[in-house]
Design an enzyme around this catalytic site. Structure first.
Site: not given
Ligand code: ASP
Length: 307
Positions: A165, A216, A219, A193, A195-196
């Protein structure tokens, strides 16, 4: 002023720092930095040329938060637009809501005239199709996409688990703080879905009185531990940045079951100090910082939390 961003954010940190130095507010500056990353096709986890879900659709998540007002704006599962971070910002500024997802988010993006884009590049389509070829039986291939995705999604997450992210945290010359994040989430995720990143308090949080945090990697973990809000709350309770991150790491360590992998936590406090820590599988995590007194951004390696 300070700008803190993760490895991918290196593409946009000059823009954010230059804007801040010119007197631009923190929210505008972090949005501008994230847009640079969203527009850069070499960054495979954000915007154009990022990773599709298991059906081959690039579903984007993004959020912003204004540390002065505690207003936030987020979009989740947005398909077909170029700069999700700016759509998230518009949610904050034009709606009485904090988050829109899926079809509603796309409708809103159209309504505000956001630039459309097919974010699935040929390269990403090839990778996606290669995966499907490997994982689907001939019968499933024929019936695709009318097949059960539950098992397929479990098989599909491992080979190209994406962890990057884009996160930006900043304090401007007037002392205002803001956060902005953007991602396609992990490759071959189940459609829908989230993510966070679009979940305020999980993937990011900014409270100008205490600090800002953005995460990051996994999530699924930071959603359960409400990591970003927790870090800022620990700061409010008087913990140092270092101790706040350590406590957030202890919260992550208590999670049982589900997807448990790595997490990287980026945080600044109200005085402009910063810290980045990684947890679990996430090791050797790099980030960028540009603070008063520096003439260029510096790339550093996060500490690994030994909790
Ligand atoms: N935190 C992100 C997610 O779960 C993944 C990422 O950091 O790319 O979507």
């Amino acid at each position: 002023m300070i700008v803190l961003t993760n490895h991918e954010g290196g593409v946009g940190i000059d823009t954010t720092a230059r804007d801040l130095a010119a007197g631009v507010g923190a929210l505008d500056a972090v949005e501008a930095g994230v847009r640079m990353v969203e527009d850069d096709p070499s960054i495979r986890s954000v915007g154009y040329n990022s990773w599709p879900n298991i059906l081959g659709q690039v579903e984007l998540d993004a959020a912003v938060m204004d540390g002065a007002t505690l207003r936030s704006g987020a979009i989740g599962g947005l398909i077909g637009f170029k700069n999700p971070v700016s759509v998230a910002r518009a949610v904050m500024e034009r709606l009485p809501h904090e988050i829109l997802v899926g079809a509603g988010a796309a409708r809103f993006a159209s309504e505000i005239g956001a630039e459309t884009a097919e974010n699935l590049s040929e390269a990403s389509r090839d990778t996606w199709q290669r995966g499907l070829k490997e994982w689907l039986s001939p019968r499933e291939r024929q019936a695709f996409p009318d097949i059960a995705l539950t098992a397929l999604c479990q098989r599909a997450t491992d080979p190209e688990y994406q962890k990057d992210t884009t996160v930006f945290l900043a304090i401007d010359g007037a002392g205002d703080m803001a956060s902005a994040v953007s991602t396609s989430g992990w490759a071959w995720k189940y459609p829908g879905r989230l993510g966070d990143s679009p979940i305020i308090g999980a993937g990011s949080y900014a409270d100008g009185a205490y600090g800002a945090c953005a995460c990051t990697h996994t999530g699924e973990m930071t959603i359960r531990a409400a990591t970003s809000r927790s870090v800022v709350l620990y700061l409010k309770m008087g913990l140092t940045l270092e101790d706040a991150l350590y406590e957030a790491g202890r919260d992550l360590k208590r999670l049982r079951g589900g997807l448990l992998r790595g997490v990287a936590i980026h945080a600044i406090d109200a005085k402009g100090a910063h810290r980045v820590a990684s947890f679990g599988e996430a090791k050797g995590v790099e980030y960028w910082v540009w603070e008063d007194g520096m003439t260029h951004p510096e790339r550093r390696v996060a500490i690994h939390l030994d909790v």
